[in-house]
Design a protein around this motif. Structure first.
Motif: not given
Lengths: 169, 360, 150
Positions: B274-293
């Motif tokens: 079922k794998m769709p076509k498309g991108k395999t990666r987006i570029v994430a921001p370098r600095n993380a915001p203040v907060g928790t994950g």
């Protein structure tokens, strides 16, 4: 460095959702039950996602709140106890899970910097035993009434608490 | 009666990984037990505060080397929650296919070690040979045999190689045939059944209270699998059944893991077709915001959780890791008391310990 | 007498290297796979033994933490002569990715003399078998006989 000192309960990250106590969502019902049982101790709550709720609680009522969540709300499983050190305080984050209702609660309690101690919940959930020993070993938090509060990961004669910010490896 | 403490480990052929089990015996019967961990402590949580978010991914691979993709995936989930990054669908499907292959490889490794401990060398030879099929697929996908460094914050490192779908489907068909053969071998072996049935019973209420998660919990009768009950990634679109068993003994844990391997084959089939076509990666921001994950996954050994605190820079302020085996091992005294010394191997082997994640 | 038997004992020693059943971290998985059907180290005479008293080679395959250091030194001392040490993987050679950690000893050769270094993170099973073959060449070149150790 200053941002961390200013972090309070209101501005943390995660999804911002305004919750109303009259909704019949299961997440709302936990918050309602907690607020009813501990009206003065619970200071803030936020829905973080589907089935995930965060609440802040005073440290003096933590043990009673955990007992309440296990016995009457059906939270049978303690997932994780984390200790985080900020500039002016220590924060202990308890993640507890309910198998029957499929909910996840994040309970945060704060202790002052000079007195990092809190009541142990190992008599509520047996799984808390080793996790509290680890927080003691690495961060130096003391848990009152713990059956055997000793070092677990580091050698017994190690004298520092490595995860504190003033310990430079 | 003379009671004495015996040390099993840290160097012992039974202990997979470095840990010490001190048992108090009265004759041959176990009266008390005390596991001792910490021989592999590397200070990973402190190390992570000195490295950028992308530099931590190879380190999280080495947390539990038996199933290293799950840990780097869990880390990426936690950081993507912190940064608010959404992963493209093709990357999610690739991640799920790779994770389920890793789950089969990890369970095969467990089965090989378990059979070798109980005296069935045939099980060791067969399981190691069949595990190589999936390790080859993962090597074609990521370039390495056991520590892959494959997920990235915002997707996966690169796309699948050519003929990946055809090879995965062939591997799944091969595995399902072999699982039938294994069940004949193990169920037909009288010694194996004697050493496993009725040994190391863990009651349902004890399992829930002591924090035991994963196959031992499902073997005690609690039907809870994070992939089904609080799903993440693209698991809501996959059809499979979590494996449970009611007895809570060693044979139940063995049965649950064999069934899980079958369900993983089903998930791999659905994910690669079922794998769709498309991108395999987006570029994430370098600095993380203040907060928790927060990230939670169903590791082959239980429930893994990661809690990340960001402070606005490109390094995490605090990274807390919950290891399933750290809590399951603390339940060992409850399971061991009353059985004989020779049962220690079957009971502790059935819990599938990986000390890398225990000690961090 | 020793002149006649030395070569024979040297041949026997190098073709029956017995490592210790000791796995620390990821390279231990590759050590287990090296004795599995695909790579098969047993054809070179390599059989794992459980007690240090019966072993020739101590194969260190992971980072050594400060808690483990006395136990490892004791294992090394319990092995009878002639003995060799193989450091497998980056963690045993120099601390690996954890070199700057507060609880890892940066390299096992800080307290144990090492004969063969096998690089890699993790070292491939073929590299481990190549390490054993190099150890065999080293034993042949050292011309040590088993009885006298000279």
């Amino acid at each position: 460095m200053d941002e961390r000192g200013k972090m309070s309960g209101k501005e943390l990250g995660g999804q911002e959702k305004t919750s109303s106590l009259t909704d019949e969502n299961p997440e709302e019902s936990i918050i309602k039950a907690l607020l009813d049982a501990f009206p003065t101790a619970v200071t803030d709550f936020k829905k973080l996602g589907k089935g995930v709720v965060r609440a802040r609680i005073e440290r003096r009522d933590l043990f009673k709140a955990c007992m309440f969540m296990r016995d009457s709300q059906g939270f049978e499983h303690l997932s994780m106890i984390s200790a985080v050190e900020y500039d002016s305080r220590f924060e202990l984050v308890y993640h507890i899970t309910s198998y029957q209702h499929k909910l996840f609660l994040e309970l945060i309690t704060t202790t002052p910097k000079e007195d990092p101690s809190v009541d142990s919940v190992s008599s509520v959930w047996g799984g808390a035993d080793w996790q509290e020993r680890e927080s003691f070993d690495l961060m130096g938090i003391k848990f009152n009434n713990h059956p055997k509060l000793e070092r677990i990961l580091l050698p017994k004669d190690f004298t520092y608490h490595p995860l504190r910010k003033d310990f430079k490896g | 009666m003379a009671e004495m403490w015996i040390n099993m480990g840290p160097q012992h052929p039974m202990t997979h990984g470095l840990w010490n089990l001190r048992i108090k015996v009265d004759g041959e019967t176990i009266v008390d037990a005390e596991p001792e961990v910490g021989y592999l402590h590397r200070g990973i949580e402190k190390l992570c505060e000195d490295r950028t978010y992308t530099q931590i991914i190879p380190i999280t691979d080495r947390l539990c080397y038996g199933s290293s993709l799950t840990w780097s995936h869990l880390y990426c989930l936690a950081v993507e929650d912190l940064m608010g990054v959404e992963v493209p669908p093709r990357a999610e499907y690739i991640r799920v296919a790779a994770i389920e292959m890793q789950r089969i490889a990890s369970h095969q490794m467990w089965l090989a070690a378990y059979a070798a401990d109980l005296g069935l060398m045939l099980g060791f030879i067969y399981s190691m040979r069949d595990r190589e099929i999936f390790i080859d697929l993962l090597q074609a996908l990521s370039g390495s045999r056991i520590t892959y460094n494959f997920p990235r914050i915002g997707g996966v490192a690169h796309d699948v190689p050519p003929n990946f779908e055809r090879d995965s489907l062939r591997a799944c068909a091969f595995m399902e045939k072999k699982l039938d053969e294994y069940e004949d071998i193990y169920d037909g072996s009288k010694v194996f059944m004697l050493r496993n049935e009725g040994v190391g019973v863990l009651k349902k209420s004890d399992a829930m209270n002591l924090g035991v998660t994963g196959p031992p919990l499902r073997a005690s009768g609690v039907k809870y699998d994070l992939r089904k009950d609080m799903p993440y990634s693209v698991y809501p679109e996959m059809e499979f059944e979590p494996a449970t068993h009611g007895d809570g003994d060693c044979y139940a844990r063995f049965r649950v893991r064999m069934d899980e391997m079958r369900e993983s084959c089903k998930i791999i089939r659905q994910a690669v077709t079922k794998m769709p076509k498309g991108k395999t990666r987006i570029v994430a921001p370098r600095n993380a915001p203040v907060g928790t994950g927060l990230g939670r996954v169903e590791d082959p050994r239980g429930e893994g959780v990661m809690y990340v605190v960001g402070d606005g820079t490109d390094k995490p302020y605090r990274l807390k890791i919950r290891s399933p085996i750290f809590v399951t091992v603390s339940a060992a005294p409850k399971i061991l008391v009353g059985y004989k010394v020779a049962d220690v191997v079957a009971i502790m082997g059935g819990l599938d310990m990986c000390i890398g994640e225990t000690d961090r | 007498m020793d002149l006649i038997t030395k070569d024979f004992f040297n041949w026997a020693t190098r073709n029956s290297i017995y490592p210790l059943h000791f796995g620390i971290m990821c390279c231990a998985l590759e050590m287990a796979v090296a004795s599995a059907p695909r790579f098969d180290a047993q054809r070179f005479g390599v059989i794992y033994r459980s007690t240090p008293r019966q072993c020739d080679v101590l194969l260190v395959n992971g980072p050594v933490s400060k808690k483990l250091k006395p136990a490892l030194r004791r294992l090394y001392d319990q092995m009878p002569e002639p003995k060799w040490v193989i450091a497998m993987g980056e963690c045993a050679i120099s601390g690996g990715p954890f070199y700057s950690s507060y609880s890892v000893v940066p390299g096992v050769d800080q307290f144990i003399p090492v004969d063969i270094y096998i690089p890699g993170c993790p070292a491939r099973p073929e590299a481990l078998i190549d390490g054993f073959l190099k150890l065999q060449k080293m034993i042949k070149a050292s011309k040590k006989g088993l009885l006298t150790g000279k």
